[in-house]
Design an enzyme around this catalytic site. Structure first.
Site, mmCIF file in Angstrom:
data_model
loop_
_atom_site.group_PDB
_atom_site.id
_atom_site.type_symbol
_atom_site.label_atom_id
_atom_site.label_comp_id
_atom_site.label_asym_id
_atom_site.label_seq_id
_atom_site.Cartn_x
_atom_site.Cartn_y
_atom_site.Cartn_z
ATOM 1 N N HIS A 110 0.512 -1.392 -0.246
ATOM 2 C CA HIS A 110 0.060 0.502 -0.289
ATOM 3 C C HIS A 110 1.231 0.738 -0.218
ATOM 4 O O HIS A 110 2.047 1.006 0.593
ATOM 5 C CB HIS A 110 -0.422 0.091 1.479
ATOM 6 C CG HIS A 110 -1.714 -1.316 0.949
ATOM 7 N ND1 HIS A 110 -1.888 -2.034 2.446
ATOM 8 C CD2 HIS A 110 -2.419 -1.634 -0.216
ATOM 9 C CE1 HIS A 110 -2.647 -2.694 1.971
ATOM 10 N NE2 HIS A 110 -3.299 -2.863 0.894
ATOM 11 N N ASP A 168 2.402 1.679 3.045
ATOM 12 C CA ASP A 168 3.607 0.914 3.967
ATOM 13 C C ASP A 168 4.784 0.833 3.372
ATOM 14 O O ASP A 168 5.873 1.102 4.302
ATOM 15 C CB ASP A 168 3.704 -0.435 3.233
ATOM 16 C CG ASP A 168 1.666 -1.006 3.609
ATOM 17 O OD1 ASP A 168 1.323 -0.737 4.522
ATOM 18 O OD2 ASP A 168 1.061 -1.403 2.707
HETATM 19 C C1 GLO Z 1 -8.984 -6.559 0.315
HETATM 20 C C2 GLO Z 1 -8.487 -6.833 -1.004
HETATM 21 C C3 GLO Z 1 -7.065 -6.565 -0.556
HETATM 22 C C4 GLO Z 1 -6.254 -5.862 -1.731
HETATM 23 C C5 GLO Z 1 -5.325 -5.106 -1.427
HETATM 24 C C6 GLO Z 1 -4.437 -4.374 -2.308
HETATM 25 O O1 GLO Z 1 -10.525 -8.007 0.126
HETATM 26 O O2 GLO Z 1 -7.679 -8.263 -1.012
HETATM 27 O O3 GLO Z 1 -6.160 -7.037 0.604
HETATM 28 O O4 GLO Z 1 -6.008 -6.791 -2.343
HETATM 29 O O5 GLO Z 1 -5.021 -3.583 -0.186
HETATM 30 O O6 GLO Z 1 -4.992 -3.133 -2.657
#
Ligand code: GLO
Ligand code: MG
Length: 345
Positions: free
Chosen positions: A50, A53
């Protein structure tokens, strides 16, 4: 059969603290350096981020400071032999995104979402990657009449175009999910995501990330969703996991609920030589709340082990016998062949 090796990736959120909507975290926070240490142990080469992150507290930093911090992160990754796979703007946790970002009814919130997404492009490029993952988490409604779905489509395209215009190198992988946290999402399936990409300013730079559980939540078969995207050359990442029917997003270990469904996903990835594309295999899986902190990466190890076992299963599948069954239209025999193969030691 592919001769390329699969590359595996991990996001820091995949080593969770066991919180759920009915209870607080039960494990201590995992420092980012410990995530990297776990990734080494697990044999994962890619890191999914993210935006915050990679650059914590980025809302309070200037654009140049954001880039400087992302460059420092890149040096850390380089030193350990990791590559950044993608950056996803985390719009859904910020107060400005309370009613969605790109499709918020508040024009100031929409402007914020687009600006933050452009900063995510800066972060990605500084990390040495060009892929932006767009999970449109709150782009939808809890009360259907609260938003205009026709306007929402246009707003999604406006956001996609803004990200594309932030850099000629930026590519977007849309990660659709039909519900949760919203009731009805505006981009629920791969078909919707690809249609939005096709209407964007540069369709060649818009693809998809498919998460198995999200497809299942949409009532679809993940391997068919993957096949549809692969046929269009648009499968740029996967979040393999599993889901026990139409419930909350469970993020179970890959193959844990439906081993045959997992086999079918690996089968289509193998058929398209996904490994040779250089794209990563991510496992968007969640450690169970009951798990102790010192073994809270077992879900990732198991997912990878299951994936690799299924690659062997796909490669050793008796294809000629299957072809004979298909030619004879004896699909009962094909069913038996698949089940016996999966059950064989
Ligand atoms: C939630 C999503 C989340 C995304 C992550 C990347 O349901 O799967 O985990 O994959 O935030 O954008
Ligand atoms: Mg995901």
């Amino acid at each position: 059969m592919s001769s390329a090796s699969y590359r595996f990736s991990i996001g820091p959120w995949n080593i969770g603290r066991g919180a759920d909507p009915f209870g607080p975290p039960v494990r201590p926070a995992v420092a980012f350096d410990d995530v990297l240490a776990a990734a080494v142990n697990l044999g994962f080469e890619g890191i999914q981020f993210h935006d915050d992150d990679a650059v914590p507290d980025l809302e309070n930093l200037s654009p140049s400071k954001i880039v400087a911090e992302a460059e420092a992160m890149k040096r850390k990754l380089d030193g350990l032999g990791f590559v950044a796979e993608f950056v996803a703007p985390r719009l859904w946790e910020h107060a400005n995104g309370i009613d969605g970002g790109y499709t918020s009814n508040d024009p100031a919130a929409r402007r914020w979402a687009i600006e933050r997404s452009k900063r995510a492009v800066d972060v990605a490029l500084a990390l040495g990657c060009d892929l932006i993952v767009m999970w449109p988490a709150r782009e939808g409604t809890a009360v259907r009449e609260s938003k205009d779905p026709i306007a929402a489509s246009a707003q999604m395209i406006e956001a996609i175009n803004a990200i594309l215009s932030a850099s000629p190198r930026a590519r977007i992988a849309i990660e659709p999910k039909p519900n949760e946290p919203v009731d009805h999402a505006f981009v629920p399936t791969i078909g919707h995501a690809l249609a939005l990409g096709a209407r964007s300013a540069d369709p060649a730079r818009v693809g998809v990330l498919i998460e198995s559980a999200h497809a299942i939540l949409a009532g679809l078969d993940p391997s068919d969703e993957m096949g549809f995207a692969l046929a269009a050359g648009k499968l740029w990442s996967v979040h393999l996991n599993d889901q026990n029917g139409l419930k909350f997003d469970q993020d179970k270990v890959f193959g844990a609920a439906n081993l045959r469904g997992a086999f079918d996903q690996v089968r289509v990835l193998e058929a398209a030589d996904y490994a040779a594309s250089g794209a990563f295999i991510g496992f968007d899986v969640k450690a169970q709340r009951t798990q102790a902190a010192d073994s809270a990466t077992a879900h990732l190890a198991t997912s990878k082990a299951v994936f690799l076992r299924l690659v062997e299963k796909v490669r050793s599948f008796p294809k000629q016998t299957a072809a004979q069954c298909i030619a004879a239209r004896d699909y009962e025999a094909l069913e038996r062949l698949v089940l016996e193969h999966l059950l064989a030691a």
